[in-house]
Scaffold this active site. Sequence first.
Site, mmCIF file in Angstrom:
data_model
loop_
_atom_site.group_PDB
_atom_site.id
_atom_site.type_symbol
_atom_site.label_atom_id
_atom_site.label_comp_id
_atom_site.label_asym_id
_atom_site.label_seq_id
_atom_site.Cartn_x
_atom_site.Cartn_y
_atom_site.Cartn_z
ATOM 1 C CE LYS A 83 -2.811 -2.589 3.056
ATOM 2 N NZ LYS A 83 -3.531 -2.641 4.331
ATOM 3 C CG HIS B 98 -10.204 17.989 3.128
ATOM 4 N ND1 HIS B 98 -11.331 17.425 2.579
ATOM 5 C CD2 HIS B 98 -10.583 18.495 4.330
ATOM 6 C CE1 HIS B 98 -12.351 17.584 3.411
ATOM 7 N NE2 HIS B 98 -11.931 18.229 4.473
ATOM 8 N NE ARG C 137 -10.928 9.512 9.347
ATOM 9 C CZ ARG C 137 -11.493 8.363 9.688
ATOM 10 N NH1 ARG C 137 -12.090 7.637 8.780
ATOM 11 N NH2 ARG C 137 -11.451 7.944 10.939
ATOM 12 N NE ARG D 288 -7.904 -4.769 10.593
ATOM 13 C CZ ARG D 288 -6.854 -4.508 9.841
ATOM 14 N NH1 ARG D 288 -7.009 -3.943 8.680
ATOM 15 N NH2 ARG D 288 -5.659 -4.821 10.257
#
Length: 295
Positions: free
Chosen positions: A61, A110, A130, A282
């Site tokens: 990722k 943002h 975020r 999760r």
Amino acid sequence: VPELPEVEVVRRGLETHAAGRRIDRVQVFHERAVRRHEGGPADFEAALRGLRIDHLRRRGKYLWFALDSGDAILAHLGMSGQFRIGAARTHPEILVPPADPQDGEQRHPHLRIRFTFDDAGPLLDFLDQRTFGGMQFVPGGAELPEPIAHIALDPLDPAFDRDATVARIRAKHTEIKRALLDQTVVSGVGNIYADESLWRAKVHYQRPTDRMTRPVAGSVLDAATQVMIEALDAGGTSFDELYVNVNGESGYFDRSLHAYGQEGRPCERCGTLIRREAFMNRSSFFCPHCQRAPR
Ligand SMILES: [Zn+2]
């Protein structure tokens, strides 16, 4: 949360729109976006001035900009990071007036980092609502940035060794989903694609890896590879509107999900209702009929 297919979609967009361009100026608008960069925002901005982006590379990722100096900009999208090309020009509706009129330019609330190039082409913006994502400059990191050197290859990497990964999974004394999410075993698989892979392979998420046969462990890994290739072809999965490609478009793989997010809906294979259970802080989605819990 972007997983491997979503990050690869972004990497490809950046390869198309940013590779080969020389950085004229970098502006950091929020220091959290470069919190992993030791020297702070000013040092990050100064380190990149005048460098050319040769290629965009990815492992799991993480993605990185390989620079002509042999250095790298290592980037992680976190929960909500977006790279946007030319958004200021093509999507004026997302812009807002600057808080300080002296700033002289409009920008998105943002917007965390902006790249300006020495050509007349579009700007590259990094938006992150975020602020769990971010970037760091890694000297000498063009081939493989040191901070991610411990991360295993992902299934879409040409050098990925399937059999060695199967052996690593079976050598772990853990549950299969935990092994799939372990980035030192195989990288790039997150909660969405782990659940989808296990559903496809008809394996319960808590199956102990050290009691799995080689073919079963291999089938889970193959399912993970296949589901991520299909997701990549669909432009990725978009769950919360936050994940988009460099042109601001979302993918549509969420229409092809069979387990993840499908709680209470019938399993497409057997009709049993998909169940959700808490696992590793999760949710795990699975078919209780097709994916039998281990005894
Ligand atoms: Zn089923």
